[in-house]
Write a protein that holds these residues in place. Structure first.
Motif, PDB file in Angstrom:
ATOM      1  N   ALA A   1      30.222  38.478  42.968  1.00 32.38           N
ATOM      2  CA  ALA A   1      30.492  37.331  42.099  1.00 32.38           C
ATOM      3  C   ALA A   1      31.790  37.534  41.320  1.00 32.38           C
ATOM      4  O   ALA A   1      32.613  36.618  41.199  1.00 32.38           O
ATOM      5  N   ALA A   2      31.994  38.752  40.797  1.00 33.41           N
ATOM      6  CA  ALA A   2      33.222  39.039  40.061  1.00 33.41           C
ATOM      7  C   ALA A   2      34.438  38.957  40.972  1.00 33.41           C
ATOM      8  O   ALA A   2      35.489  38.426  40.586  1.00 33.41           O
ATOM      9  N   ALA A   3      34.294  39.462  42.195  1.00 33.60           N
ATOM     10  CA  ALA A   3      35.402  39.422  43.155  1.00 33.60           C
ATOM     11  C   ALA A   3      35.777  37.988  43.505  1.00 33.60           C
ATOM     12  O   ALA A   3      36.962  37.634  43.581  1.00 33.60           O
ATOM     13  N   LYS A   4      34.767  37.135  43.701  1.00 34.55           N
ATOM     14  CA  LYS A   4      35.042  35.731  44.041  1.00 34.55           C
ATOM     15  C   LYS A   4      35.744  35.026  42.882  1.00 34.55           C
ATOM     16  O   LYS A   4      36.705  34.261  43.084  1.00 34.55           O
ATOM     17  N   LEU A   5      35.299  35.277  41.654  1.00 31.24           N
ATOM     18  CA  LEU A   5      35.936  34.668  40.487  1.00 31.24           C
ATOM     19  C   LEU A   5      37.404  35.077  40.386  1.00 31.24           C
ATOM     20  O   LEU A   5      38.288  34.234  40.205  1.00 31.24           O
ATOM     21  N   LEU A   6      37.668  36.370  40.498  1.00 31.00           N
ATOM     22  CA  LEU A   6      39.041  36.861  40.353  1.00 31.00           C
ATOM     23  C   LEU A   6      39.931  36.391  41.491  1.00 31.00           C
ATOM     24  O   LEU A   6      41.092  36.015  41.276  1.00 31.00           O
ATOM     25  N   ALA A   7      39.404  36.401  42.710  1.00 31.59           N
ATOM     26  CA  ALA A   7      40.213  35.990  43.861  1.00 31.59           C
ATOM     27  C   ALA A   7      40.508  34.499  43.836  1.00 31.59           C
ATOM     28  O   ALA A   7      41.622  34.072  44.166  1.00 31.59           O
ATOM     29  N   ASP A   8      39.510  33.685  43.454  1.00 31.29           N
ATOM     30  CA  ASP A   8      39.749  32.243  43.333  1.00 31.29           C
ATOM     31  C   ASP A   8      40.836  31.961  42.302  1.00 31.29           C
ATOM     32  O   ASP A   8      41.740  31.145  42.529  1.00 31.29           O
ATOM     33  N   ASP A   9      40.729  32.626  41.160  1.00 34.27           N
ATOM     34  CA  ASP A   9      41.710  32.420  40.094  1.00 34.27           C
ATOM     35  C   ASP A   9      43.109  32.827  40.543  1.00 34.27           C
ATOM     36  O   ASP A   9      44.088  32.110  40.309  1.00 34.27           O
ATOM     37  N   ALA A  10      43.194  33.979  41.215  1.00 36.24           N
ATOM     38  CA  ALA A  10      44.498  34.465  41.680  1.00 36.24           C
ATOM     39  C   ALA A  10      45.095  33.522  42.719  1.00 36.24           C
ATOM     40  O   ALA A  10      46.293  33.206  42.676  1.00 36.24           O
ATOM     41  N   ALA A  11      44.275  33.044  43.657  1.00 33.40           N
ATOM     42  CA  ALA A  11      44.790  32.180  44.716  1.00 33.40           C
ATOM     43  C   ALA A  11      45.306  30.857  44.161  1.00 33.40           C
ATOM     44  O   ALA A  11      46.400  30.396  44.524  1.00 33.40           O
ATOM     45  N   VAL A  12      44.534  30.230  43.276  1.00 32.24           N
ATOM     46  CA  VAL A  12      44.920  28.923  42.740  1.00 32.24           C
ATOM     47  C   VAL A  12      46.122  29.049  41.810  1.00 32.24           C
ATOM     48  O   VAL A  12      47.125  28.333  41.944  1.00 32.24           O
ATOM     49  N   ARG A  13      46.059  29.961  40.863  1.00 30.40           N
ATOM     50  CA  ARG A  13      47.132  30.073  39.875  1.00 30.40           C
ATOM     51  C   ARG A  13      48.417  30.629  40.490  1.00 30.40           C
ATOM     52  O   ARG A  13      49.523  30.230  40.096  1.00 30.40           O
ATOM     53  N   ASN A  14      48.300  31.534  41.458  1.00 33.02           N
ATOM     54  CA  ASN A  14      49.502  32.036  42.116  1.00 33.02           C
ATOM     55  C   ASN A  14      50.193  30.946  42.924  1.00 33.02           C
ATOM     56  O   ASN A  14      51.424  30.861  42.947  1.00 33.02           O
ATOM     57  N   ALA A  15      49.398  30.113  43.588  1.00 34.87           N
ATOM     58  CA  ALA A  15      49.998  29.016  44.348  1.00 34.87           C
ATOM     59  C   ALA A  15      50.722  28.048  43.417  1.00 34.87           C
ATOM     60  O   ALA A  15      51.808  27.547  43.729  1.00 34.87           O
ATOM     61  N   ARG A  16      50.132  27.790  42.250  1.00 36.40           N
ATOM     62  CA  ARG A  16      50.781  26.914  41.276  1.00 36.40           C
ATOM     63  C   ARG A  16      52.090  27.520  40.778  1.00 36.40           C
ATOM     64  O   ARG A  16      53.115  26.830  40.662  1.00 36.40           O
ATOM     65  N   ASP A  17      52.055  28.817  40.462  1.00 44.08           N
ATOM     66  CA  ASP A  17      53.272  29.469  39.971  1.00 44.08           C
ATOM     67  C   ASP A  17      54.331  29.558  41.065  1.00 44.08           C
ATOM     68  O   ASP A  17      55.532  29.424  40.798  1.00 44.08           O
ATOM     69  N   CYS A  18      53.905  29.784  42.287  1.00 43.41           N
ATOM     70  CA  CYS A  18      54.847  29.820  43.406  1.00 43.41           C
ATOM     71  C   CYS A  18      55.524  28.464  43.571  1.00 43.41           C
ATOM     72  O   CYS A  18      56.746  28.385  43.785  1.00 43.41           O
ATOM     73  N   LEU A  19      54.738  27.413  43.433  1.00 42.53           N
ATOM     74  CA  LEU A  19      55.301  26.059  43.516  1.00 42.53           C
ATOM     75  C   LEU A  19      56.302  25.831  42.378  1.00 42.53           C
ATOM     76  O   LEU A  19      57.369  25.239  42.582  1.00 42.53           O
ATOM     77  N   GLN A  20      55.959  26.320  41.192  1.00 46.61           N
ATOM     78  CA  GLN A  20      56.855  26.172  40.043  1.00 46.61           C
ATOM     79  C   GLN A  20      58.182  26.881  40.287  1.00 46.61           C
ATOM     80  O   GLN A  20      59.258  26.352  39.977  1.00 46.61           O
ATOM     81  N   ILE A  21      58.136  28.085  40.851  1.00 48.73           N
ATOM     82  CA  ILE A  21      59.353  28.851  41.115  1.00 48.73           C
ATOM     83  C   ILE A  21      60.209  28.171  42.184  1.00 48.73           C
ATOM     84  O   ILE A  21      61.438  28.194  42.118  1.00 48.73           O
ATOM     85  N   HIS A  22      59.567  27.529  43.141  1.00 54.82           N
ATOM     86  CA  HIS A  22      60.316  26.819  44.178  1.00 54.82           C
ATOM     87  C   HIS A  22      60.944  25.529  43.656  1.00 54.82           C
ATOM     88  O   HIS A  22      61.813  24.949  44.316  1.00 54.82           O
TER      89      HIS A  22
END
Length: 329
Positions: A255-276
């Motif tokens: 459960a902890a792994a799913k929470l952390l991985a979901d957060d990383a995937a969504v927020r990293n994609a948003r930040d990557c889009l921001q940098i682009h």
């Protein structure tokens, strides 16, 4: 104890990355987007021949005989490559549905709770709480399901809501695959999210090192540096959590792994889009594909609310902070 990857595990991960680079490069990714997703049967058979689906089956059953930690490494690479299709369900169905282990059968899953079913149109079997739908039962379910709009162009969705009473064996439960198997599905999905978070970090850093603005590389700007650093700071704890949960198989750690991985995937994609910048919003860029897939996966197998409930239950009963008369009762 040494939790570093072994040489065999590194070779397995490297081999899968090389395979996906050969059979699902960017041209094939964009071709899949243009045709609206769905399963490429040829690609599915390639994965089956490589042991992707039969990885955890015993050797005497025709499998590779490896474990959950190795499966996590392969699914991390699949997430990194944005590989489409019901990979988790077909992997879990190996040994249960004929042809799933070899990549000859495509298996999807009904998760219940009103969630739409992914890749139903091309499925040969569907995992449900009561077992597996095939043959006439599957045909009846597919005929009654309604296509719904998917945020991810690589993942076609169908709504099966309201069909539970019409299809024998289909149970509209909160989980399609109970107990340990549902936990494994959540962990393998978390591994896909981890791969996506890693890839968007790489894409952001690559762009920051190449893109110039105001006569300087944008990677020299402090705001961009902070975004990239934050992406890495989200990815590595998620990696540790996913790898640890693969070793222990503990539901709370999953459960902890799913929470952390979901957060990383969504927020990293948003930040990557921001940098682009403006280019990141265009259809031609791949960044939005990672974000849309991350949103979709976050609602699969184990949602944030469900994971939080598991973590809260794992904390045990709340005890008073103080033993005196002023303690809470």
């Amino acid at each position: 104890m040494d939790f570093q990857l072994s040489d065999d595990q590194r070779a397995l991960r490297s081999g899968m990355r090389d395979l996906l680079g050969a059979v699902f490069d960017r041209d094939r990714l964009r071709a899949a987007v243009e045709r609206g997703g769905g399963v490429d049967r040829g690609l599915w058979r390639e994965l089956g021949a490589a042991g992707f689906f039969a990885l955890r089956l015993p050797e005497e059953a025709g499998g590779v005989g490896l474990g959950l930690p190795e499966a996590v490494l392969l699914f991390e690479e699949a997430g990194r490559a944005l590989l489409p299709g019901p990979l988790v369900a077909t992997h879990l169905a190996a040994g249960l549905v004929k042809g799933a282990a070899e990549g000859e059968a495509v298996v999807t899953v009904v998760e219940g709770g009103g969630l739409p079913v992914a890749d139903l149109g091309g499925a040969d079997a569907v995992l449900v709480a009561g077992g597996v739908l095939t043959g006439e039962e599957l045909a009846a379910f597919v005929a009654g399901a309604r296509p719904v709009r998917s945020m991810d162009p690589l993942t076609p969705l169908h709504s099966g809501e309201g069909l539970a009473a019409d299809v024998k064996g289909l149970v509209a439960a909160a989980e399609a695959y109970p107990g340990a198997q549902r936990g494994e599905g959540a962990l393998l999905t978390a591994a896909e999210q981890l791969g996506s978070a890693t890839r968007t970090t790489e894409l952001a850093v690559q762009h920051a090192r190449a893109r110039e603005q105001f006569g300087s590389l944008i990677g020299s700007f402090q705001a961009v540096k902070h975004l990239c650093a934050d992406m890495l700071a989200r990815t590595e704890p998620a990696r540790s959590a996913v790898y640890a949960a693969a070793v222990t198989g503990d539901p709370v750690e999953i459960a902890a792994a799913k929470l952390l991985a979901d957060d990383a995937a969504v927020r990293n994609a948003r930040d990557c889009l921001q940098i682009h910048g403006g280019m990141g919003f265009t259809w031609e860029a791949d960044v939005h594909l990672h974000l849309k897939r991350a949103w979709l996966r976050a609602a699969r197998w184990l949602t944030a609310a469900e994971a939080e409930e598991i973590l809260a239950a794992g904390l045990g009963p709340v005890r008073p902070l103080y033993g005196g008369s002023a303690s809470l009762r």
